[in-house]
Scaffold this motif. Structure first.
Motif, PDB file in Angstrom:
ATOM      1  N   ILE A 155       9.173  -8.651   0.407  1.00  0.00           N
ATOM      2  CA  ILE A 155       9.047  -9.403   1.656  1.00  0.00           C
ATOM      3  C   ILE A 155      10.105  -8.967   2.656  1.00  0.00           C
ATOM      4  O   ILE A 155       9.816  -8.721   3.832  1.00  0.00           O
ATOM      5  CB  ILE A 155       9.137 -10.919   1.377  1.00  0.00           C
ATOM      6  N   ASN A 156      11.357  -8.851   2.202  1.00  0.00           N
ATOM      7  CA  ASN A 156      12.418  -8.392   3.106  1.00  0.00           C
ATOM      8  C   ASN A 156      12.089  -7.022   3.688  1.00  0.00           C
ATOM      9  O   ASN A 156      12.250  -6.777   4.892  1.00  0.00           O
ATOM     10  CB  ASN A 156      13.752  -8.326   2.367  1.00  0.00           C
ATOM     11  N   GLY A 157      11.643  -6.120   2.826  1.00  0.00           N
ATOM     12  CA  GLY A 157      11.362  -4.774   3.284  1.00  0.00           C
ATOM     13  C   GLY A 157      10.261  -4.732   4.317  1.00  0.00           C
ATOM     14  O   GLY A 157      10.398  -4.115   5.383  1.00  0.00           O
ATOM     15  N   PHE A 158       9.150  -5.397   4.034  1.00  0.00           N
ATOM     16  CA  PHE A 158       8.024  -5.358   4.964  1.00  0.00           C
ATOM     17  C   PHE A 158       8.374  -6.002   6.300  1.00  0.00           C
ATOM     18  O   PHE A 158       7.994  -5.498   7.367  1.00  0.00           O
ATOM     19  CB  PHE A 158       6.811  -6.060   4.352  1.00  0.00           C
ATOM     20  N   VAL A 159       9.074  -7.124   6.270  1.00  0.00           N
ATOM     21  CA  VAL A 159       9.404  -7.819   7.512  1.00  0.00           C
ATOM     22  C   VAL A 159      10.411  -7.020   8.328  1.00  0.00           C
ATOM     23  O   VAL A 159      10.260  -6.833   9.544  1.00  0.00           O
ATOM     24  CB  VAL A 159       9.940  -9.231   7.214  1.00  0.00           C
ATOM     25  N   ARG A 160      11.442  -6.534   7.662  1.00  0.00           N
ATOM     26  CA  ARG A 160      12.518  -5.876   8.387  1.00  0.00           C
ATOM     27  C   ARG A 160      12.173  -4.473   8.863  1.00  0.00           C
ATOM     28  O   ARG A 160      12.807  -3.960   9.801  1.00  0.00           O
ATOM     29  CB  ARG A 160      13.770  -5.840   7.503  1.00  0.00           C
ATOM     30  N   GLU A 161      11.195  -3.834   8.240  1.00  0.00           N
ATOM     31  CA  GLU A 161      10.850  -2.483   8.671  1.00  0.00           C
ATOM     32  C   GLU A 161       9.901  -2.471   9.872  1.00  0.00           C
ATOM     33  O   GLU A 161       9.664  -1.417  10.473  1.00  0.00           O
ATOM     34  CB  GLU A 161      10.205  -1.708   7.524  1.00  0.00           C
ATOM     35  N   LEU A 162       9.371  -3.614  10.244  1.00  0.00           N
ATOM     36  CA  LEU A 162       8.393  -3.652  11.337  1.00  0.00           C
ATOM     37  C   LEU A 162       8.925  -3.054  12.644  1.00  0.00           C
ATOM     38  O   LEU A 162       8.217  -2.288  13.312  1.00  0.00           O
ATOM     39  CB  LEU A 162       7.908  -5.091  11.559  1.00  0.00           C
TER      40      LEU A 162
ATOM     41  N   ALA B  95       4.722 -10.792  10.024  1.00  0.00           N
ATOM     42  CA  ALA B  95       6.022 -11.222   9.496  1.00  0.00           C
ATOM     43  C   ALA B  95       5.922 -12.635   8.920  1.00  0.00           C
ATOM     44  O   ALA B  95       6.422 -12.906   7.813  1.00  0.00           O
ATOM     45  CB  ALA B  95       7.090 -11.152  10.584  1.00  0.00           C
ATOM     46  N   ALA B  96       5.278 -13.537   9.644  1.00  0.00           N
ATOM     47  CA  ALA B  96       5.121 -14.908   9.141  1.00  0.00           C
ATOM     48  C   ALA B  96       4.275 -14.921   7.880  1.00  0.00           C
ATOM     49  O   ALA B  96       4.535 -15.710   6.950  1.00  0.00           O
ATOM     50  CB  ALA B  96       4.480 -15.780  10.219  1.00  0.00           C
ATOM     51  N   LYS B  97       3.268 -14.063   7.815  1.00  0.00           N
ATOM     52  CA  LYS B  97       2.419 -14.010   6.621  1.00  0.00           C
ATOM     53  C   LYS B  97       3.209 -13.501   5.408  1.00  0.00           C
ATOM     54  O   LYS B  97       3.037 -14.004   4.290  1.00  0.00           O
ATOM     55  CB  LYS B  97       1.207 -13.125   6.878  1.00  0.00           C
ATOM     56  N   TYR B  98       4.050 -12.512   5.635  1.00  0.00           N
ATOM     57  CA  TYR B  98       4.883 -12.014   4.535  1.00  0.00           C
ATOM     58  C   TYR B  98       5.842 -13.103   4.049  1.00  0.00           C
ATOM     59  O   TYR B  98       6.012 -13.309   2.837  1.00  0.00           O
ATOM     60  CB  TYR B  98       5.689 -10.796   4.986  1.00  0.00           C
ATOM     61  N   ARG B  99       6.465 -13.796   4.978  1.00  0.00           N
ATOM     62  CA  ARG B  99       7.445 -14.816   4.588  1.00  0.00           C
ATOM     63  C   ARG B  99       6.793 -15.946   3.801  1.00  0.00           C
ATOM     64  O   ARG B  99       7.459 -16.619   2.999  1.00  0.00           O
ATOM     65  CB  ARG B  99       8.147 -15.373   5.829  1.00  0.00           C
TER      66      ARG B  99
END
Length: 957
Positions: A864-871, A902-906
């Motif tokens: 989750i951290n990776g997907f959100v932060r790499e956007l 991002a909200a979906k990942y979180r």
């Protein structure tokens, strides 16, 4: 972590010369174009430099277009610094640098993924080793902590176990490259052209024998000798400035002690005593002819003219060799010429793939005459102008990226490391601008009239392969060693500098990373109804557009497989008003690039244009798309080239695997049951006619099946006006075609299909199963779960087969997101003697993941951290945005979809990820394809409990 094989270190920012022309229209004709010399004086990559007390050179370039920073560390050590008996050490150590440091234990990809790094890797080549990542700006301090820890605090984390593992990984990387058609050519070229004791006289990947012999003390000595801060350059490029960067760099790198100073390496340009002709046998479909010379490197005054000579000879679409050997005489199916520039040495190389059935020796003689004529007469002024313009437009995309393999950080680091000047590109720009036909002729006369190395690779059985210890197979003694040079032994490292120690017990925190702000998307239509999907990007003065047709490989008729590919190849081979040469020359004068490609679902025709030349570039594109001539003689020629590509595909492990699996999973009659390459079936391609091509174009490449996607620095109104002029009057002819996805797919038949490819030092495992998913489904949970199973470097299957067992250079598994089905595919190249065990390990890993060992809390957080932060770093360039826009439309998603993820990942949880992937994958339903040597592999497969079907690779030697 990869060795950058056969990559060129040409000037990355020659394209910057065209930035200053954005406000001035450049006419179509070459003589009206603004001269490059008038532009280069205004080109600049703003940067500041400073040097720490320990010798670390630091360069900071500010670029505020996105909240990201590229961090690039270049060490002045490559394979040219390796002494006798230690070939491959620089590259082996690059791998070890990713296995954790004293204060950041574990694989370095884990903390990099946690902070959302993109474009992260490491590479080794003759002159340098580099490590790089692009990160959200609030994560910069964390990355500086990591990079400084492995520069100054590594050796305590280097163990015998890690060395043994990475030795195996590197040896499998070597096997993977060597296993490809023509994969052994580099060794022959270096052995022939460069003396054995020359720094450039051996391959960066090294020899199996030397890799086997590497000891723990050897690699620690390598680190102490070469990895001091005084032998490194650190570049920070992006949302950062020097005032902010300096205290951070001082904090984390300042207390690292100097190491021994790297001594200059003498690397004179060698000259053969006389022409050297050699023949190599390989499992290839087409004879390839090489002509090669050792020449000076990129800092030499002759480098720009050598580069232009190569482009005119074989780099342009309208090159001398293309026009003579491919278009006119039709003796070849592909030609190229390239000047590979390294720091102290270069290679001028010409390649010709001989058309099957043509006398290769006669083609070789003709090639020698064409090269001699070119050296004698030199290029024309128009050829030089087109070559420089083409090279410039090819580099311009690099200006958008701050990092990765070719952005601003690379340009500044190369200049600093190789020429002692981060702004070295300015001198190169001026030199390119000054290149004249006379200068090119003189430089060719100086360097290319020396004796040539003439190699022919012909179809046949390879010689015995050099294997590693403990792996069955014949060996031979490598001959590319050099004696140790004075200063190769390490000096005693000085004591740590008397600076305040950094608390390395806990990595610094990552600041708040803002969610992605995706560019606003606008829509309009042309008068004929074609929709334009547009986003503005102003970082560089270019326009990128794609005409996307609802066609794709799936549209290929089952009885004429390869028709779409041939139709696309023919589009720029002549229109009703232009010949293929005129089209090529027009693109080169404009600095435009027009390409065609296809996925299974869509056919795309793309344009990269300098915005100053937007209107004439679109006019050229419209002529190519709307008015192809499909001249009968050109159809015959292009069919021959496509048949040669198919033959080469059938010699490639990957090509064989893909051609085998697709029809097994979907059935040969299904739109997706075709090889994804789209090259087709040789018998059916041979039977295609001009009428077939015209029919396909009219049925599929038509305005009612088209949508145009655009990313540009020019306003939508201007872009629309240019497109309206080119395409507004376009109308379809006759009925449109459709694809039939109602064709039933066969029931799963789990088994192993072994494609016998004798002499393979590696086996390629390629497996898959169909799922119940559709491409338009919300796949975020299942894709997130697969990130843990097979989607990235840290995935279960890669960490097992690569990082734990050392049997592979890299393993991947993932969902192939097609519109009407989403199959799951696995690719695992492994050393031949571990094929059976590797399949058993993969089956166990997958089964456990889908049952008893699902996603852990740590993996959930990392994913989750990776997907959100790499956007923020995922859509840095116009090309990234263009691709995202097409994906959104294909799968029916809103234009702001990426702002919502991002909200979906979180909101994801580990149990939700498990549930998603367990609902669509069944470990018992995989079909396994293995491409390898049956005599060695089949006994390993017979004990796995699955039926084994052996097939003979087409055209096997």
């Amino acid at each position: 972590m990869t060795q950058t094989k056969r990559s060129s270190t040409r000037l990355m920012l020659l394209a910057a010369a065209l930035l200053a022309s954005a406000a001035q229209p450049v006419a179509l004709q070459a003589q009206q174009a603004a001269p490059v010399a008038a532009l280069v004086d205004t080109v600049s990559i703003p940067h500041e430099s400073f040097t720490l007390a320990n010798g670390l050179r630091v360069i900071v370039s500010t670029d505020r277009k996105a909240p990201i920073v590229a961090v690039s560390v270049w060490y002045d050590v490559g394979s040219k610094h390796e002494p006798k008996g230690k070939t491959g050490f620089a590259h082996l150590f690059e791998h070890l640098m990713f296995n954790g440091s004293e204060n950041a234990p574990g694989d370095f990809f884990e903390p990099l993924q946690q902070i959302g790094a993109t474009d992260f890797n490491g590479t080794t080549w003759f002159d340098r080793t580099n490590y790089f990542e692009t990160v959200p700006a609030p994560a910069l301090e964390r990355v500086l902590f990591l990079e400084s820890d492995r520069m100054g605090h590594l050796l305590g984390a280097v163990t015998q176990e890690k060395l043994d593992n990475q030795r195996g990984v590197v040896q499998n990387e070597k096997r993977q490259g060597d296993n490809q058609p023509y994969g052994l050519v580099e060794y022959a070229q270096l052995r022939a052209l460069i003396p054995a004791d020359h720094p450039y006289g051996h391959s960066t990947i090294g020899s199996m024998a030397d890799l086997d012999a590497a000891s723990l003390e050897d690699v620690k000595t390598w680190f102490r000798t070469h990895y001091g801060p005084n032998n490194a350059v650190l570049v920070l490029a992006g949302d950062i400035d020097a005032a902010t960067a300096r205290p951070l760099v001082e904090k984390y790198f300042g207390d690292i002690p100097r190491g021994p100073q790297q001594k200059a390496v003498a690397a004179p340009v060698p000259t053969l005593k006389s022409r050297l002709d050699e023949v190599m046998k390989d499992d290839v479909a087409t004879t390839r002819i090489y002509r090669q010379w050792a020449v000076p490197g990129l800092t030499d005054k002759d480098a720009p003219a050598l580069d232009v000579a190569a482009v005119v000879l074989g780099g342009l679409d309208s090159s001398r060799l293309d026009n003579a050997l491919v278009r006119r005489d039709r003796d070849a199916v592909r030609v190229s010429a390239e000047y590979q520039q390294f720091a102290q040495l270069g290679f001028f190389e010409v390649q010709v793939d001989v058309k099957p059935g043509v006398d290769a020796e006669a083609v070789g003689r003709k090639l020698d005459q064409l090269i001699a004529d070119f050296i004698r007469t030199g290029p024309t002024a128009d050829e030089v102008q087109r070559a420089v313009t083409r090279e410039a437009s090819g580099r311009i995309a690099a200006l958008e990226a701050v990092g990765g393999f070719g952005g601003k950080a690379v340009t500044l680091a190369e200049g600093a490391l190789y020429a002692g000047d981060p702004a070295f590109y300015k001198k190169q720009l001026a030199a390119y601008a000054a290149v004249s036909p006379a200068r090119v002729k003189a430089v060719m006369g100086k360097w290319l009239t020396r004796p040539v190395y003439a190699l022919s690779v012909v179809p046949g059985k390879r010689e015995a392969y050099e294997e590693a210890k403990g792996v069955s197979g014949a060996t031979f003694a490598p001959a590319y060693y050099r004696a140790p040079a004075e200063g190769d032994q390490p000096q005693a490292a000085p004591s740590r500098l008397p600076l305040a120690a950094v608390d390395r017990s806990t990595p610094p925190p990552v600041g708040q990373i803002a969610d992605l702000d995706f560019p606003d998307v606008q829509r309009t239509t042309l008068s004929n109804g074609i929709e334009i999907v547009y986003a503005a990007r102003s970082a560089v003065p270019v326009t990128q557009l794609t005409i996307s047709f609802d066609a794709g490989v799936a549209a290929d008729p089952a009885d004429r497989l390869g028709l779409q590919a041939l139709t696309l190849a023919m589009l720029d081979e002549g229109t009703t008003s232009r010949s293929s040469i005129q089209i090529a020359e027009a693109k080169e004068r404009l600095g435009a690039n027009i390409t065609s490609s296809a996925s299974l679902d869509r056919t795309n025709i793309g344009l990269f244009a300098l915005s100053a030349n937007l209107r004439p570039s679109i006019d050229l594109l419209a002529d190519i798309v709307r008015n192809p001539a499909f001249a009968a003689d050109e159809v015959t020629r292009l069919k021959g080239e496509q048949l040669a590509r198919i033959a080469q595909e059938l010699k490639s492990p990957g090509g064989l695997a893909q051609r085998t699996l697709a029809p097994v999973l979907f059935g040969a009659g299904h739109p997706y049951g075709k090889p994804a390459s789209g090259s087709g079936d040789p018998a059916r391609v041979a039977a295609l006619t001009r009428d077939d091509l015209i029919g396909f174009q009219r049925a599929w490449l038509r305005p009612d099946k088209a949508r145009i996607f655009v990313v540009s620095d020019r306003p939508l109104a201007e872009v629309r006006a240019a497109l309206e002029a080119g395409f507004g009057s376009w109308r379809g002819e006759g009925p449109a075609a459709t694809k039939d996805f109602a064709v039933a797919v066969p029931a799963p038949q789990p088994r192993i299909i072994l494609v016998d490819r004798p002499g393979s030092p590696q086996s390629l495992i390629y497996a898959g199963q169909l799922t119940s998913l559709k491409g338009a489904d919300e796949l975020l949970p299942v894709l997130s779960a697969n990130d843990v199973l097979g989607g990235n470097f840290l995935s279960r299957i890669n960490m097992d087969l690569r990082e734990t067992k050392g049997w592979s250079y890299g393993v991947r598994g993932g969902f192939n997101r097609l519109l009407n089905n989403v199959p799951y595919l696995i690719s695992a190249p492994v050393q031949a003697d571990k094929t059976g065990e590797a399949i058993a390990a993969l089956r166990q890993d997958i089964t456990e993941f889908l049952t008893s060992k699902g996603v852990t809390p740590e993996e959930t957080q990392r994913t989750i951290n990776g997907f959100v932060r790499e956007l923020p770093g995922s859509f840095e360039t116009g090309g990234d945005v263009l691709g995202a826009m097409q994906t959104n439309v294909l799968f029916g998603r809103p234009d702001n979809y990426y702002e919502t993820v991002a909200a979906k990942y979180r909101a994801l949880t580990g149990p939700a990820m498990d549930q998603a992937i367990r609902g669509v994958l069944d470990p018992s339903k995989f079909v396994w394809v293995v491409v390898g040597e049956a005599a060695r592999v089949k006994p390993q497969l017979d004990s796995l409990g699955l039926p084994v079907e052996v097939r003979t690779a087409p055209g096997a030697q």
